[in-house]
Design an enzyme around this catalytic site. Structure first.
Site, PDB file in Angstrom:
ATOM      1  N   GLY A 154      46.395  57.036   6.300  1.00 44.11           N
ATOM      2  CA  GLY A 154      46.575  57.926   5.160  1.00 44.11           C
ATOM      3  C   GLY A 154      45.508  58.999   5.140  1.00 44.11           C
ATOM      4  O   GLY A 154      44.871  59.288   6.155  1.00 44.11           O
ATOM      5  N   SER A 155      45.294  59.570   3.967  1.00 44.47           N
ATOM      6  CA  SER A 155      44.355  60.678   3.832  1.00 44.47           C
ATOM      7  C   SER A 155      42.910  60.204   3.925  1.00 44.47           C
ATOM      8  O   SER A 155      42.600  59.042   3.634  1.00 44.47           O
ATOM      9  CB  SER A 155      44.571  61.387   2.495  1.00 44.47           C
ATOM     10  N   THR A 156      42.022  61.122   4.296  1.00 47.47           N
ATOM     11  CA  THR A 156      40.599  60.782   4.373  1.00 47.47           C
ATOM     12  C   THR A 156      40.026  60.375   3.020  1.00 47.47           C
ATOM     13  O   THR A 156      39.297  59.376   2.942  1.00 47.47           O
ATOM     14  CB  THR A 156      39.807  61.949   4.978  1.00 47.47           C
ATOM     15  N   GLU A 198      43.078  55.096  10.068  1.00 42.83           N
ATOM     16  CA  GLU A 198      43.542  56.318  10.744  1.00 42.83           C
ATOM     17  C   GLU A 198      43.795  57.345   9.657  1.00 42.83           C
ATOM     18  O   GLU A 198      44.724  57.207   8.858  1.00 42.83           O
ATOM     19  CB  GLU A 198      44.807  56.030  11.552  1.00 42.83           C
ATOM     20  N   CYS A 205      49.551  63.902  10.499  1.00 38.50           N
ATOM     21  CA  CYS A 205      48.090  63.898  10.619  1.00 38.50           C
ATOM     22  C   CYS A 205      47.620  64.670  11.843  1.00 38.50           C
ATOM     23  O   CYS A 205      46.494  65.157  11.875  1.00 38.50           O
ATOM     24  CB  CYS A 205      47.566  62.471  10.642  1.00 38.50           C
TER      25      CYS A 205
END
Length: 486
Positions: free
Chosen positions: A231-233, A253, A287
């Site tokens: 997912g998102s940072t 990731e 991503c």
């Protein structure tokens, strides 16, 4: 009528203990596509109960029996192309080519998991004691908490569970609120039909407002021994903090701010095609999407003219139309977020070469900018939409500096007809993945997939996925009795 689905726990479809449900919205029409159960903490505990109870028997199942399940699941998934195309269009605005790509790659991920089940694992060690034998043995962790995102829902839904299951773990997966069917329940359906025993995989869907509580409850459960998040940072940082607090290994990731570098020896036509694919596949919601196209100054004028002409020709809109390339973003709010990044960049001096303007609902126009200054939010933020920046460079060192000027480090593409030149540049790029003479979006089920810096840590794919979701245990065997000093 909207589809109705419940939680999947212990091999059964069950409602949330509270009886609550939540809506799954079609981003293109704004209509309710499905209604799913909205789990609470008590449902998370039920799911972990089931996974924990199933663990010992699943870990002990003969490898050839486990492999057969994965191989059958791959064939079943291959046959569901039409169903997946409908699911992905209605849940996340995915186009048909993107849906069929999800099916093909996810099926091969299941086949790679099948191969991994029976692959050699562990090592024989030299021992310092006479007549002793040492073994380094790979063993499953136990229950794994998995988080599957919406943007490549079938690929990432399968990746969330395949390696952990192949390693002998059981799994509780929390799918994204934006695609609970495609990235959670569909995967469970396929594996259930393939013969996966009850409780080995459990799916807990939830309302958006409960996401943080569900995630924290799942990770905090003492029986959960590993965490798997894509997912998102920003969200990944939170998940990583929870895992670290409970001393649990995690594979993260996360987002990317990826560059495609067009070197001075590139084929311009090929470079244009590669860059357009990298930026606009799935409306830039990958991503690995190319946020930045860096072009050598000797090719910049020709490349930019051809690139912008092709971008302007891309059809956008209805994901159900087979000619649509740029479908809707996952929500109208996402399109507005992308539009605000473009507005901010323009206000600070950037130039729009193609697109710009306001989105129509969740559909944002394919947009190309140049001269984006460092103080613009878009310079640093992952666009996660159909937007890119084109900039020129004078030499390799400048291109490398620009490509590395980000906190992320997921992937990079280097377009060149000279592999030696490309490899020399690739060695200086700080990313987990780099593709020479290809663009940034690529994934293969047997390859080590993951990022560096703020793009996360750990690796999926092949033996690296098995290692990520197993422990190394040291076992010794003495073939003769030892002598002790007292």
């Amino acid at each position: 009528m909207p589809i109705t689905r419940e939680l999947f726990i212990g091999g059964k479809d069950v409602p949330a203990a509270s009886g609550r449900t939540t809506e799954d919205i079609n981003p293109y029409t704004g209509e309710v596509y499905a209604t799913v159960a909205a789990a609470g903490p008590e449902d998370v505990r039920r799911a972990v109960d089931a996974a924990d109870a199933a663990f010992e028997e699943w870990a002990a199942l003969a490898p050839f029996a486990r492999r057969a399940i994965f191989l059958k699941a791959a064939d079943l998934l291959d046959a569901r192309g039409e169903q997946v195309a409908e699911l992905m269009a209605n849940e996340a605005g995915g186009t048909r080519p993107w849906a069929y790509f999800n099916v093909a790659l996810a099926a091969n991920m299941l086949r790679e998991a099948a191969a991994a089940v029976t692959a050699p694992r562990g090592e024989v060690l030299n021992a310092q004691e006479q007549g002793a034998l040492g073994l380094a043995v790979r063993e499953p962790l136990g229950v794994v908490a998995a988080f599957a995102p919406w943007n490549a829902p079938v690929i990432l839904g399968v990746r969330a569970v395949a390696a952990p299951l192949a390693a002998g773990n059981t799994v509780v997966v929390k799918p994204s609120e934006d695609a609970p069917l495609a990235c959670g329940l569909l995967v469970a359906d396929v594996l259930r039909e393939a013969g996966l025993p009850d409780g080995v995989l459990n799916v807990v869907t939830n309302a958006r407002e409960d996401a943080a509580e569900i995630a924290e409850t799942l990770i905090a459960d003492a029986r959960v021994r590993g965490v798997n998040f894509t997912g998102s940072t920003p969200v990944g940082r939170i998940i990583g903090e929870h895992a670290a607090r409970h001393l649990k290994p995690a594979v993260l990731e996360l987002g990317g701010k990826n560059a495609v570098i067009v070197l001075d020896d590139a084929d311009v036509d090929y470079a244009v095609n590669a860059a357009v694919f990298s930026v606009f596949m799935n409306a830039g919601q990958i991503c690995m999407s190319g946020d930045r196209i860096l072009v050598h100054e000797s090719l910049a004028e020709e490349f930019t003219q051809r690139f912008t002409t092709k971008v302007a020709s891309l059809q956008s809109g209805d994901p159900g139309d087979p000619h649509t390339v740029v479908g809707p973003l996952v929500a109208a709010s996402s399109a507005q977020r992308v539009a605000s990044l473009v507005r901010d960049a323009v206000a600070k001096g950037a130039k729009v070469l193609v697109g710009g303007g306001e989105p129509e609902g969740a559909v944002h126009p394919a947009t190309v900018l140049t001269e984006v200054p460092k103080e613009a939010d878009l310079y640093h933020a992952e666009s996660f939409g159909p937007v890119c920046v084109v900039e020129s460079f004078a030499d390799d060192s400048t291109a490398i500096t620009l490509a590395n000027d980000t906190e992320n480090g997921l992937t990079c593409g280097i377009i060149t007809e000279n592999a030696t030149h490309g490899l020399a540049v690739a060695r200086r790029i700080r990313t987990g993945i780099v593709h020479v003479n290809d663009q940034s979006v690529a994934d293969e089920p047997h390859a080590p997939f993951g990022g560096a810096k703020a793009s996360g840590y750990g690796r999926f794919g092949g033996r690296w996925g098995i290692e990520a979701f197993s422990n190394t245990r040291w076992v010794t065997i003495a073939t003769q009795q030892a002598h002790y000093p007292f």
